[in-house]
Design a protein around this motif. Structure first.
Motif, PDB file in Angstrom:
ATOM      1  N   ILE A   4      28.542  40.456  46.350  1.00 58.89           N
ATOM      2  CA  ILE A   4      28.598  40.122  44.928  1.00 58.89           C
ATOM      3  C   ILE A   4      30.069  40.111  44.518  1.00 58.89           C
ATOM      4  O   ILE A   4      30.723  41.161  44.472  1.00 58.89           O
ATOM      5  N   LEU A   5      30.594  38.939  44.237  1.00 54.26           N
ATOM      6  CA  LEU A   5      31.974  38.789  43.785  1.00 54.26           C
ATOM      7  C   LEU A   5      31.981  38.656  42.273  1.00 54.26           C
ATOM      8  O   LEU A   5      31.247  37.836  41.708  1.00 54.26           O
ATOM      9  N   THR A   6      32.797  39.462  41.609  1.00 54.56           N
ATOM     10  CA  THR A   6      32.885  39.421  40.148  1.00 54.56           C
ATOM     11  C   THR A   6      34.346  39.273  39.730  1.00 54.56           C
ATOM     12  O   THR A   6      35.218  39.974  40.250  1.00 54.56           O
ATOM     13  N   ARG A   7      34.589  38.364  38.791  1.00 57.26           N
ATOM     14  CA  ARG A   7      35.925  38.140  38.251  1.00 57.26           C
ATOM     15  C   ARG A   7      35.798  37.908  36.745  1.00 57.26           C
ATOM     16  O   ARG A   7      34.983  37.090  36.305  1.00 57.26           O
ATOM     17  N   LEU A   8      36.619  38.620  35.989  1.00 58.39           N
ATOM     18  CA  LEU A   8      36.600  38.464  34.537  1.00 58.39           C
ATOM     19  C   LEU A   8      37.776  37.596  34.115  1.00 58.39           C
ATOM     20  O   LEU A   8      38.929  37.867  34.466  1.00 58.39           O
ATOM     21  N   TYR A   9      37.484  36.545  33.338  1.00 59.45           N
ATOM     22  CA  TYR A   9      38.508  35.602  32.881  1.00 59.45           C
ATOM     23  C   TYR A   9      38.644  35.677  31.361  1.00 59.45           C
ATOM     24  O   TYR A   9      37.761  36.169  30.647  1.00 59.45           O
ATOM     25  N   SER A  10      39.771  35.171  30.884  1.00 63.07           N
ATOM     26  CA  SER A  10      40.085  35.282  29.450  1.00 63.07           C
ATOM     27  C   SER A  10      39.113  34.498  28.586  1.00 63.07           C
ATOM     28  O   SER A  10      38.844  34.875  27.449  1.00 63.07           O
ATOM     29  N   ASP A  11      38.587  33.398  29.097  1.00 63.27           N
ATOM     30  CA  ASP A  11      37.621  32.606  28.338  1.00 63.27           C
ATOM     31  C   ASP A  11      36.702  31.864  29.297  1.00 63.27           C
ATOM     32  O   ASP A  11      36.875  31.889  30.523  1.00 63.27           O
ATOM     33  N   THR A  82      30.575  32.357  54.143  1.00 68.32           N
ATOM     34  CA  THR A  82      30.447  31.973  52.732  1.00 68.32           C
ATOM     35  C   THR A  82      31.244  32.914  51.836  1.00 68.32           C
ATOM     36  O   THR A  82      31.997  32.465  50.959  1.00 68.32           O
ATOM     37  N   ALA A  83      31.084  34.222  52.021  1.00 70.91           N
ATOM     38  CA  ALA A  83      31.785  35.198  51.179  1.00 70.91           C
ATOM     39  C   ALA A  83      33.290  35.120  51.395  1.00 70.91           C
ATOM     40  O   ALA A  83      34.073  35.160  50.439  1.00 70.91           O
ATOM     41  N   ARG A  84      33.717  35.000  52.651  1.00 75.83           N
ATOM     42  CA  ARG A  84      35.158  34.942  52.946  1.00 75.83           C
ATOM     43  C   ARG A  84      35.803  33.710  52.313  1.00 75.83           C
ATOM     44  O   ARG A  84      36.895  33.783  51.741  1.00 75.83           O
ATOM     45  N   ASN A  85      35.144  32.588  52.381  1.00 71.14           N
ATOM     46  CA  ASN A  85      35.693  31.366  51.792  1.00 71.14           C
ATOM     47  C   ASN A  85      35.749  31.466  50.266  1.00 71.14           C
ATOM     48  O   ASN A  85      36.695  30.974  49.641  1.00 71.14           O
ATOM     49  N   ALA A  86      34.739  32.107  49.667  1.00 68.21           N
ATOM     50  CA  ALA A  86      34.739  32.275  48.210  1.00 68.21           C
ATOM     51  C   ALA A  86      35.875  33.189  47.771  1.00 68.21           C
ATOM     52  O   ALA A  86      36.556  32.926  46.774  1.00 68.21           O
ATOM     53  N   MET A  87      36.116  34.281  48.505  1.00 68.33           N
ATOM     54  CA  MET A  87      37.223  35.191  48.174  1.00 68.33           C
ATOM     55  C   MET A  87      38.561  34.478  48.257  1.00 68.33           C
ATOM     56  O   MET A  87      39.432  34.641  47.397  1.00 68.33           O
ATOM     57  N   ARG A  88      38.703  33.673  49.292  1.00 67.77           N
ATOM     58  CA  ARG A  88      39.969  32.967  49.490  1.00 67.77           C
ATOM     59  C   ARG A  88      40.232  31.971  48.347  1.00 67.77           C
ATOM     60  O   ARG A  88      41.346  31.860  47.853  1.00 67.77           O
ATOM     61  N   LEU A  89      39.204  31.289  47.907  1.00 67.75           N
ATOM     62  CA  LEU A  89      39.402  30.317  46.831  1.00 67.75           C
ATOM     63  C   LEU A  89      39.662  30.990  45.496  1.00 67.75           C
ATOM     64  O   LEU A  89      40.470  30.507  44.692  1.00 67.75           O
ATOM     65  N   LEU A  90      38.999  32.120  45.227  1.00 68.69           N
ATOM     66  CA  LEU A  90      39.173  32.788  43.940  1.00 68.69           C
ATOM     67  C   LEU A  90      40.592  33.333  43.760  1.00 68.69           C
ATOM     68  O   LEU A  90      41.004  33.605  42.622  1.00 68.69           O
ATOM     69  N   ARG A  91      41.331  33.479  44.839  1.00 64.83           N
ATOM     70  CA  ARG A  91      42.732  33.894  44.701  1.00 64.83           C
ATOM     71  C   ARG A  91      43.568  32.829  43.983  1.00 64.83           C
ATOM     72  O   ARG A  91      44.628  33.140  43.431  1.00 64.83           O
ATOM     73  N   LYS A  92      43.116  31.605  44.004  1.00 70.37           N
ATOM     74  CA  LYS A  92      43.833  30.524  43.319  1.00 70.37           C
ATOM     75  C   LYS A  92      43.578  30.529  41.817  1.00 70.37           C
ATOM     76  O   LYS A  92      44.235  29.797  41.078  1.00 70.37           O
ATOM     77  N   PHE A  93      42.622  31.355  41.380  1.00 64.88           N
ATOM     78  CA  PHE A  93      42.289  31.439  39.951  1.00 64.88           C
ATOM     79  C   PHE A  93      42.426  32.907  39.520  1.00 64.88           C
ATOM     80  O   PHE A  93      41.438  33.654  39.508  1.00 64.88           O
TER      81      PHE A  93
END
Length: 211
Positions: A4-11, A82-93
């Motif tokens: 479960i990957l969770t990231r909080l964004y400003s909007d 799948t999880a590793r690729n998602a983590m890698r991409l979320l670093r760009k955001f």
């Protein structure tokens, strides 16, 4: 196992941009969720429904005081990576720092005791995941059974095997010959002398030859 990957964004717009990036690398849309304080039923209920652990959900609920949007990714074990690729991409955001040491939680899937004595229940796929609503749940990301494709030839492509190693045909049409000897020449011609000579005269012909 599900991550479960969770990231909080400003909007919400920032969360949608990260979601679009995940979709571009093949992440299933059904595993991506955006939760805000205005989500129907409440943010806490929504986070629980997508399996965000209680400790993280409490921190996010306190931080979601305005337009903040939480992106939740349910990255299953299959397909592999799948999880590793998602983590890698979320670093760009880059996301907001809410003081959590780790926002990636691994959840181990446990077998259901009710089905322990049953081989199959409602025909589930091998290594399937009930929390991953994909067309199939094979570990390698492909259907374990492929449809049969009829072929008209035992060789793929229908080409001659000889063409793979030799540009010419291995079998050619025979040419008609008028003689059993190649070239049509007599064997006697090889010696330079005739093999057949005239026979000697008989005794009856001697008187005639002596006249």
């Amino acid at each position: 196992m599900t991550t479960i990957l969770t990231r909080l964004y400003s909007d919400r717009a920032a969360a949608e941009a990260a979601r679009a990036g995940l979709l571009s690398i093949g992440q299933d849309a059904a595993t991506l969720h955006i939760i805000t304080a205005q989500t129907e039923g409440g943010a806490a209920v929504a986070m629980k429904s997508v399996r965000v652990v209680a400790a993280l959900a409490q921190v996010y609920a306190q931080a979601m005081t305005g337009t903040q949007a939480l992106l939740v990714v349910q990255a299953a074990f299959a397909p592999i990576g799948t999880a590793r690729n998602a983590m890698r991409l979320l670093r760009k955001f880059p996301a907001l720092d809410v003081g959590l040491a780790d926002e990636d939680i691994y959840l181990r899937e446990h077998p259901t005791p009710d089905y322990s004595n049953q081989i199959m229940d409602k025909h589930p796929l091998l290594l399937s995941n009930p929390f991953r609503p994909l067309p199939h749940g094979h570990i390698l990301g492909n259907a374990p059974i492929l449809p049969h494709k009829p072929r008209t030839s035992a060789m793929r492509g229908g080409a001659y095997m000889s063409k793979l190693v030799w540009p010419m045909k291995l079998l050619s049409a025979p040419k008609e010959r008028g003689s059993a000897i190649r070239g049509g020449r007599l064997i006697s011609a090889m010696f330079g002398l005739p093999l057949l000579v005239k026979s000697w005269p008989s005794r009856d012909d001697l008187p005639t030859l002596l006249r």
